[in-house]
Scaffold this active site. Structure first.
Site: not given
Ligand code: GH3
Ligand code: MG
Ligand code: MG
Ligand code: MG
Length: 330
Positions: A197, A210, A214, A240
């Site tokens: 994570d 954002h 990505d 993620e």
């Protein structure tokens, strides 16, 4: 009033008609062979010729194998009918379209030819226009077939891959884990699973946007893939989070494998449009006991608990939850 010009007889067909297809002509009669070869070349096909059935069979083993086969029925060594049967037995992909050329025109012979696997037949002496028209039918079928294969491959890709990162998706990685659990339970080696994570990813989104987030996820995926073996499987588990399945990896190797991935992410900032973005990730690792093998749910639960520990212990670290529930954090 205008009169449409009469097209010349020998005009080559439009290129899309035969798509420069590779054709095999197997014909033992030199005259028929020459005629077929010259017509087909004139129509734009890439032609290979064979003088008997054995030569034809040899040509069919080459890669790429011809897609359109024009096979004489009566030939020495291996006849056209037998070739049809062999081709159909092998079931090559993409499909090979077979036209049987025959002097036989009794109904029963035609039925026998089609049942042996021919898609069409033409009787000798053949008419040029009829042959060209019948080849067009074959081409239509092969074009449809190509389209179907491409569509099927696209659907299979979409169903198993993550659109953003291009790695395996959740469903595919869970399927793989399921198969590996079964393999391990049959005594074929150990199995390790890592749940990774990205740390404070929300902050990355909040700070850089954002879209940059990505890009960071794509690069994290690249770094993970670059640091596993070819037979390991890396999937995007969600947001993620990534799941990494390491077949054959045991307790002695798991920390090292996980730490290599952790380091690959943390050791150098991810550069997006000239901005250095430091990124770290936490990894929960587990090794499935061999006898009896843990279930998929138990394995995922253990990896998740180990990940929770890695987060609690300060992030950018690996926690291994061993089979006796011992947690080792480094
Ligand atoms: P922690 O270290 O505890 O894991 O903190 P975190 O911020 O990484 O975890 P949290 O679960 O609070 O936030 C995860 C964020 O990931 C929230 C969500 O908007 C973002 N996210 C999920 N999927 C995507 C995605 O496809 N692209 C981008 N850019 N962000 C995503
Ligand atoms: Mg013959
Ligand atoms: Mg998360
Ligand atoms: Mg996170």
């Amino acid at each position: 009033m205008s009169i449409d010009p009469i097209p010349p007889l020998d005009d080559p067909p439009p290129a899309e008609e035969c798509l420069c297809r590779q054709v095999l002509i197997a014909e033992d009669d030199p005259m028929f062979r020459r005629i077929l070869q010259s017509w087909l070349k004139g129509w734009g096909y890439k032609v290979t010729v064979a003088e008997d059935g054995a030569q034809a069979w040899e040509s069919l083993q080459q890669e790429p194998s011809p897609e359109l086969l024009i096979l004489d029925w009566v030939m020495p060594e291996v006849n056209g009918l037998e070739l049809c049967r062999r081709v159909r037995e092998v079931q090559r992909s993409p499909y090979q379209y077979i036209m049987l050329v025959t002097g036989k025109d009794a109904k029963q012979d035609i039925v026998t030819g089609l049942e042996a696997g021919a898609d069409d037949y033409i009787t000798k002496p053949f008419d040029r226009d009829e042959l060209q028209a019948r080849l067009r039918v074959g081409n239509r079928i092969l074009t449809l077939q190509r389209g179907l294969i491409a569509a099927r491959e696209e659907v299979a890709y979409q169903a198993t891959h993550d659109l953003l990162t291009g790695i395996w998706n959740r469903r595919a990685v869970l399927d793989f884990l399921h198969r590996e659990c079964e393999r391990a339970s049959r005594g074929h080696g150990s199995l390790a699973v890592l749940m990774l994570d990205v740390d404070h990813f929300k902050r990355i989104n909040d700070t850089y946007g954002h879209l940059t987030g990505d890009d960071v996820l794509r690069e994290v995926a690249n770094r993970i893939v670059a640091n596993v073996r070819s037979f390991d499987l890396v999937g995007r588990y969600g947001g993620e989070e990534f799941l990494i399945v390491l077949p054959g990896c045991d307790e002695a190797q798991v920390s090292q494998s996980a730490d290599r991935i952790r380091m690959a992410i943390a050791s150098a900032p991810i550069v997006i449009e000239n901005t250095n973005i430091p990124v770290t990730a936490s990894i929960g690792a587990t090794v499935a006991p061999l006898v009896p093998i843990a279930t998929q749910t138990e394995i995922l639960l253990a990896a998740d608990q180990a990940l929770y520990q890695a987060k609690r212990n300060g992030r950018n670290r690996v926690s291994v939850l061993l089979t006796q529930n011992t947690i080792v954090t480094r």
